[in-house]
Enzyme design. Sequence first.
Site, PDB file in Angstrom:
ATOM      1  CG  ASP A 245      -1.999  -0.983   1.215  1.00 55.77           C
ATOM      2  OD1 ASP A 245      -1.939  -1.882   0.351  1.00 55.77           O
ATOM      3  OD2 ASP A 245      -2.907  -0.896   2.058  1.00 55.77           O
ATOM      4  CG  ASP A 246       0.139   3.773   2.252  1.00 48.22           C
ATOM      5  OD1 ASP A 246      -0.996   3.439   1.874  1.00 48.22           O
ATOM      6  OD2 ASP A 246       0.450   3.909   3.443  1.00 48.22           O
ATOM      7  CG  HIS A 296      -4.551   2.791  -0.428  1.00 50.56           C
ATOM      8  ND1 HIS A 296      -5.463   2.126   0.361  1.00 50.56           N
ATOM      9  CD2 HIS A 296      -3.534   3.161   0.403  1.00 50.56           C
ATOM     10  CE1 HIS A 296      -5.020   2.105   1.626  1.00 50.56           C
ATOM     11  NE2 HIS A 296      -3.860   2.734   1.674  1.00 50.56           N
ATOM     12  CG  HIS A 300      -3.234   7.169   2.898  1.00 47.51           C
ATOM     13  ND1 HIS A 300      -3.237   7.075   4.270  1.00 47.51           N
ATOM     14  CD2 HIS A 300      -3.069   5.920   2.433  1.00 47.51           C
ATOM     15  CE1 HIS A 300      -3.061   5.799   4.609  1.00 47.51           C
ATOM     16  NE2 HIS A 300      -2.958   5.078   3.524  1.00 47.51           N
ATOM     17  CG  HIS A 387       2.261   0.116   4.399  1.00 45.64           C
ATOM     18  ND1 HIS A 387       1.987  -0.783   5.402  1.00 45.64           N
ATOM     19  CD2 HIS A 387       1.127   0.829   4.190  1.00 45.64           C
ATOM     20  CE1 HIS A 387       0.734  -0.590   5.817  1.00 45.64           C
ATOM     21  NE2 HIS A 387       0.183   0.374   5.095  1.00 45.64           N
TER      22      HIS A 387
HETATM   23 ZN    ZN Z   1      -2.551   3.070   3.313  1.00 50.77          ZN
END
Ligand code: ZN
Length: 420
Positions: A245-246, A296, A300, A387
């Site tokens: 993620d991210d 996503h 955020h 991540h």
């Molecule tokens: Zn995230």
Amino acid sequence: MRKILYFLLIVFCIIGVSLVNNERVHAAAPSATIKITTKETEVFDETLQKKLITLSKATPVIVLSEADGWTEIQYKTVIGYIPSEYLKSASPQYMLVQAKEEPLVRVTNNLQSEIKGKLHLNTIVELYGSATADFVFVKYGKLAGFVNQQALVKPVSKAMIVKSSADLVVREIASSSSQEIGVLRKNSPVTMLTNLKGWAFVTTDKLSGYVLTNGLITPPVEKEKPVKPVTPKPATDKKIALTFDDGPHPKVTKQILKTLEKYDAKATFFVVGQEVKEHPEILKAVYNAGHEIGNHTFNHEKLTTLQPEDIKQQIQSTDAIIKSTIGQRATVFRPPYGSYDETITDQLNVPNVLWTIDTLDWKHRDSKKTVLAVKEGAKNGSIVLMHDIHQTTADALDEILATLQKQGYEFVTVSELLGK
Ligand code: ZN
């Protein structure tokens, strides 16, 4: 004074003669010769006094003539001289011309620049320099210049053999009137990169060029080996989906891609819109490596704290930037902080995906703990949350993949795991 004048007169005569000679050489030149600069180099005018331009290292140039340690070259519209010692021959990459229309070859890397000619579809051209710029420098026989990179693809090679009945003349381009560059002996093996209208482009370790296709045959099939029962690969009942993620992150994501490739593992990347905007090339690399792309949100944000309009905006703007970067929308969604409600899921056209193993990699930033969390939690059907913005996560991945692969796990995308 008179002596000096005579001297100058003689010098001019010599220059004049050599110019005429050069002209003749050019006219008869069968092919453009391409060389590459070995260092940053200045190009001088014919007096060898005035600097015209500076070329950076590894720039391909067209060689016009060579004499007395100087090479006359053309680079785009500039013609001038470079010390010959700063140039070397280059081995080109062979590329296949594949486009809707015959691509134009231009004098410079600019859409407005003068057109030198066209490349025929399905011919093989020589590519010099970088293969990744918008415009790349190519050569096909006498034609050399800049062409849109998108018109070129890597050719597929096929093993062939020269017929046993006769040697085969190799020509520079796909034309019987083109320059002969060598002969391939009967029965010699070659690699064929294209086959068009009776001409094939072939390479061997010594020679590359076009030959008549009817002089080639496909190699005889090797004698059949004793038939062995084929053991089908056991269908694995151990699948796991790694998710990151991210990102995309210019350093960490790249390292993760490399490690995934090493283990032939596929994963899912839940990307943040504003990071895609910063690093579109990284997202392209992720997508091109066969991984799944998930949405996503753009910034955020914790979606459950936003107004419906803002939620919509977070989801749709991210979808849009993903689509404009890789040509396809996200196929899964994950809400930041795993925080969602019905207002949010109502907006989704794709599955809302959470996780079953939380490595807490963002919190402890410790590779060993990340490895341990996965090892301890892994089972068939696990979805692992990590991540791709923390170096420690990238550093943990090799051990994770090595351990789980030994245990028989297959690494698949979320959609594959969910059977979508
Ligand atoms: Zn995230």
